[in-house]
Enzyme design. Sequence first.
Site, PDB file in Angstrom:
ATOM      1  N   SER A 171      40.079  43.622  28.960  1.00 34.14           N
ATOM      2  CA  SER A 171      42.179  43.168  30.137  1.00 34.14           C
ATOM      3  C   SER A 171      43.040  43.448  29.192  1.00 34.14           C
ATOM      4  CB  SER A 171      41.595  43.594  31.463  1.00 34.14           C
ATOM      5  OG  SER A 171      41.287  44.184  32.371  1.00 34.14           O
ATOM      6  N   LYS A 225      52.008  39.035  34.715  1.00 37.56           N
ATOM      7  CA  LYS A 225      51.591  40.505  35.279  1.00 37.56           C
ATOM      8  C   LYS A 225      50.244  39.596  36.795  1.00 37.56           C
ATOM      9  CE  LYS A 225      46.368  42.105  35.018  1.00 37.56           C
ATOM     10  NZ  LYS A 225      44.968  42.313  34.101  1.00 37.56           N
ATOM     11  N   SER A 265      43.106  46.568  32.410  1.00 39.64           N
ATOM     12  CA  SER A 265      44.077  46.449  33.252  1.00 39.64           C
ATOM     13  C   SER A 265      45.805  45.993  32.792  1.00 39.64           C
ATOM     14  CB  SER A 265      43.265  46.241  34.418  1.00 39.64           C
ATOM     15  OG  SER A 265      43.509  43.915  33.855  1.00 39.64           O
TER      16      SER A 265
END
Lengths: 485, 96
Positions: free
Chosen positions: A178, A79, A154
């Site tokens: 997330s 990420k 997210s």
Amino acid sequence: MSILDKKISELHQLLHTKELSVTDIVDATFDRIHQVDGKVKAFLTLNEEYSRIKAKQLDEKLVSGADRGLLFGMPIGIKDNIVTKGIRTTCASRILENFEPIYDATVVERLNQADTITIGKLNMDEFAMGSSNENSGFHPTNNPWDLSCVPGGSSGASAASVSAGEVLFSLGSDTGGSIRQPAAFCGVVGLKPTYGLVSRYGLVAFASSLDQIGPVTRNVEDNAYLLQAIAGNDPMDSTSAKVDIPDYLASFTGDVKGLKIAVPKEYLGEGVEPGVKERVMEALKILEGLGATWEEVSLPHSRYALATYYLLSSSEASANLSRFDGVRYGLRSDNSENLIEMYKQSRSEGFGEEVKRRIMLGTFALSSGYYDAYYKKAQKVRTLIKEDFTNIFEKYDVIIGPTTPSASFKCGSMTKDPLTMYMNDILTIPVNLAGVPAISVPCGFSDGLPIGLQIIGKHFDESTIYRVAHAFEQATDHHTEKPKL
Amino acid sequence: MSRISKDQVKHVAHLARLAVTEEEAELLTEQLDKIIGFAEELNELDTDNVEPTTHVLELKNILRKDEVRNSVSVDEAMKNAPSERDGQFKVPNILE
């Protein structure tokens, strides 16, 4: 069956018997990425040249018989809020569009020691603020199961890339859901570890008292492998816990006889779609069939979790994001004559709408005259929410419910009203506030879209979560379903 | 009654070092008012005798020995600087 559909343990066996090389695995990975990422749009940066060189180096290590790391030769996506030395790290924000970190996050260092290959950096909601990946400053990511739907957020691209078979596994971060919400939306396995289990050093901070890095994988076993590699105390993170790290792979006994499951009525109540409830009830029946028992319980303060979370996380974010000032790194606006104007213009040009909104909310909640009414009040309610969990864990081993109130939704359908979007996280947020660990595992479909089962455990009891998740996975075949791309 | 005024929004934007246009200030007033209104449901709970949670795990101050260790070089530290002179971050005028 593509080599990318195999588990880590299977790939390691094939590497061991020389039926496969690390270069084969990396080649297959990039072939797949070039084939499908135009549709999924998971990657912000690809690290192709380096990955191929690293693969060759690892293949030499394979021939020489040198010691191999726990995740030897395994390609991983990371990420883009986890810093990688020399590889652009943007947090999906224009303000960091050209930022090249000068150090590796502790988790990245540990992955390097475990001999993984960082394939590239994954898209996200800007600074991890969002539940759909639509808040990326660059482009949205699409759900591999239905490209017109969101992958969640997210860590949407962390889940989408694994679901689409672009990478074997990935790292995400979870502040209010997330990792788990996108894992549920994309039909993969995502764990938010206990707060403090995994070092946050090098994770660009959103809400420091809630953020945790965690693994996203296609199956429970791989998830445990990845956690094993990254968990453990780090002197560079003063909030990292000093606890012994168990052998997570030893938790796969398949035995859940006598396991006591708590099912909060608030998790199957109003606002949770029938298709979701049905899958969760089926999952509970399966676990019952394996010898577990379940009872309905109550988390009475969970309905206050969302408001508590938005006050606390936005307050922490407003402080954390003050570092983006256009002085030492990141975007600097040319449209200003003095220092204060430069700060204001750089931040306003660099941050997206949702990020600005949360900085504003947090600054307000922390401002003179409002601090006690909002920030401190939320901290007190956080205590009550945490106590709800403590009380239940006195009698039960795990808490089970859905990960999200619904399956994925259409791109653009929730962007107008911030509050509606926030409702996505009502079942995941209490877990972050309490600091306990939780996993989302696939438990079937509703109208063709995946549903996630959430298994919540006691502080530092990831082993029990893995044992239950693995037993459930073995009894079902949801994890073998793959999207058609 | 609205919970936050447009003037307050402008003041908060200044504190947060954000430049907002009149239009943005208006939209933010409306949105923040709604979010703050939602957050006020916390007032239903009596928390007079509840300790605030700042951190979920019981942690005390973590100290380490004050020893000299390697740190980043000036060149590395300057690598991402938007503007630089002689190994220092350059900024616009601070004093008139």
